[in-house]
Design a protein around this motif. Structure first.
Motif, short mmCIF file in Angstrom:
data_model
loop_
_atom_site.label_atom_id
_atom_site.label_comp_id
_atom_site.label_asym_id
_atom_site.label_seq_id
_atom_site.Cartn_x
_atom_site.Cartn_y
_atom_site.Cartn_z
N PHE A 121 -3.71 7.25 -5.04
CA PHE A 121 -2.76 7.48 -3.94
C PHE A 121 -3.51 7.65 -2.61
O PHE A 121 -3.20 6.99 -1.61
CB PHE A 121 -1.91 8.72 -4.26
N ALA A 122 -4.52 8.52 -2.59
CA ALA A 122 -5.26 8.76 -1.36
C ALA A 122 -5.99 7.51 -0.90
O ALA A 122 -5.99 7.17 0.30
CB ALA A 122 -6.26 9.90 -1.58
N TYR A 123 -6.57 6.78 -1.83
CA TYR A 123 -7.28 5.54 -1.49
C TYR A 123 -6.32 4.51 -0.88
O TYR A 123 -6.63 3.88 0.13
CB TYR A 123 -7.97 4.97 -2.72
N LEU A 124 -5.17 4.33 -1.50
CA LEU A 124 -4.22 3.31 -1.02
C LEU A 124 -3.77 3.58 0.41
O LEU A 124 -3.58 2.64 1.19
CB LEU A 124 -3.03 3.21 -1.96
N ALA B 235 0.84 -1.21 0.00
CA ALA B 235 0.00 0.00 0.00
C ALA B 235 0.87 1.25 0.00
O ALA B 235 0.59 2.20 -0.74
CB ALA B 235 -0.94 -0.01 1.21
N TYR B 236 1.92 1.26 0.81
CA TYR B 236 2.83 2.42 0.85
C TYR B 236 3.53 2.61 -0.50
O TYR B 236 3.60 3.72 -1.02
CB TYR B 236 3.88 2.25 1.94
N ILE B 237 4.06 1.54 -1.06
CA ILE B 237 4.78 1.65 -2.33
C ILE B 237 3.82 2.03 -3.46
O ILE B 237 4.12 2.90 -4.28
CB ILE B 237 5.53 0.34 -2.63
N GLY B 238 2.65 1.40 -3.49
CA GLY B 238 1.66 1.76 -4.50
C GLY B 238 1.23 3.21 -4.38
O GLY B 238 1.08 3.92 -5.38
N ALA B 239 1.02 3.67 -3.14
CA ALA B 239 0.63 5.06 -2.92
C ALA B 239 1.73 6.01 -3.41
O ALA B 239 1.44 7.02 -4.05
CB ALA B 239 0.33 5.30 -1.44
N ILE C 296 3.56 10.07 -7.14
CA ILE C 296 4.60 10.60 -8.01
C ILE C 296 4.11 10.68 -9.46
O ILE C 296 4.32 11.68 -10.14
CB ILE C 296 5.88 9.76 -7.90
N ALA C 297 3.42 9.65 -9.92
CA ALA C 297 2.89 9.66 -11.28
C ALA C 297 1.88 10.79 -11.46
O ALA C 297 1.89 11.49 -12.48
CB ALA C 297 2.25 8.31 -11.62
N GLY D 193 8.71 8.68 4.42
CA GLY D 193 9.99 8.01 4.15
C GLY D 193 9.93 7.15 2.91
O GLY D 193 10.86 7.13 2.09
N VAL D 194 8.82 6.44 2.75
CA VAL D 194 8.63 5.60 1.56
C VAL D 194 8.56 6.48 0.32
O VAL D 194 9.12 6.16 -0.73
CB VAL D 194 7.37 4.72 1.70
N TYR D 195 7.88 7.61 0.43
CA TYR D 195 7.76 8.54 -0.69
C TYR D 195 9.13 9.04 -1.14
O TYR D 195 9.42 9.08 -2.34
CB TYR D 195 6.87 9.72 -0.31
N VAL D 196 9.97 9.43 -0.21
CA VAL D 196 11.29 9.95 -0.56
C VAL D 196 12.10 8.90 -1.31
O VAL D 196 12.70 9.19 -2.35
CB VAL D 196 12.04 10.46 0.69
N VAL D 197 12.11 7.67 -0.81
CA VAL D 197 12.84 6.60 -1.49
C VAL D 197 12.26 6.35 -2.88
O VAL D 197 13.00 6.20 -3.87
CB VAL D 197 12.83 5.30 -0.64
N SER D 198 10.94 6.37 -2.99
CA SER D 198 10.29 6.16 -4.29
C SER D 198 10.60 7.30 -5.26
O SER D 198 10.79 7.07 -6.45
CB SER D 198 8.78 6.04 -4.11
N ALA D 199 10.66 8.52 -4.75
CA ALA D 199 10.97 9.67 -5.61
C ALA D 199 12.40 9.57 -6.13
O ALA D 199 12.67 9.89 -7.30
CB ALA D 199 10.76 10.98 -4.85
N ILE D 200 13.33 9.11 -5.31
CA ILE D 200 14.71 8.92 -5.76
C ILE D 200 14.76 7.81 -6.81
O ILE D 200 15.47 7.92 -7.82
CB ILE D 200 15.65 8.62 -4.57
N ALA D 201 13.99 6.74 -6.61
CA ALA D 201 13.93 5.67 -7.61
C ALA D 201 13.33 6.20 -8.92
O ALA D 201 13.82 5.87 -10.01
CB ALA D 201 13.10 4.49 -7.08
#
Length: 107
Positions: free
Chosen positions: A43-46, A5-9, A14-15, A64-72
Motif C-alpha cells: 500500500f505505502a509503495y503504491l 496505483a490508487y485502487i491497488g493501494a 484494506i487487505a 476518496g478512493v479508499y472510501v469507495v474501495s472500503a464500501i466495495a
C-alpha cells in the motif's frame, strides 16, 4: 497509471488492515499478520508511484478512493450490501478526491 496505483493501494491497505481484524476480532491465527504487513507495505509503495508534487495532496485524494474501495470490500468480501447512505457518502468522498486531483492549479 494513477487510477491503478490508487485502487491497488486501497485494496492493499484494506487487505492489510483486514488481516489484523481477522486476527484480533475473528480469532484467526496470528499468522494472518504476516501477509497483512506485506499488504500494508505494498500500500505505502503504491502511493509513491503516483506523480504528484506533494505527498499530502496524493494522500488526500487517495482518501476518496479508499472510501469507495472500503464500501466495495463491505459488499464483495463481507457480503453486506451497502445502503443508500454508504453510496451517497462514497460518492461525496470520490467527488472530493476528483476536486483535489483535477482542480486547476497555477503552473
Amino acid at each position: 497509471m494513477t487510477a491503478f496505483a490508487y485502487i491497488g493501494a486501497a485494496l492493499a491497505e484494506i487487505a492489510g488492515c483486514f488481516a489484523f481484524w481477522a486476527w484480533l476480532r475473528l480469532d484467526k491465527s496470528v499468522w494472518w499478520v504476516a501477509p497483512g504487513m506485506l499488504a500494508l507495505a505494498l500500500f505505502a509503495y503504491l502511493l509513491t508511484l503516483i506523480e504528484a508534487e506533494h505527498a499530502g495532496r496524493t494522500y488526500a485524494a487517495y482518501g476518496g478512493v479508499y472510501v469507495v474501495s472500503a464500501i466495495a470490500w463491505l459488499w464483495i468480501i463481507e457480503g453486506a450490501k451497502p445502503d443508500r447512505w454508504d453510496v451517497i457518502g462514497a460518492a461525496v468522498c470520490l467527488g472530493g478526491a476528483a476536486i483535489i486531483l483535477f482542480g486547476p492549479r497555477p503552473a
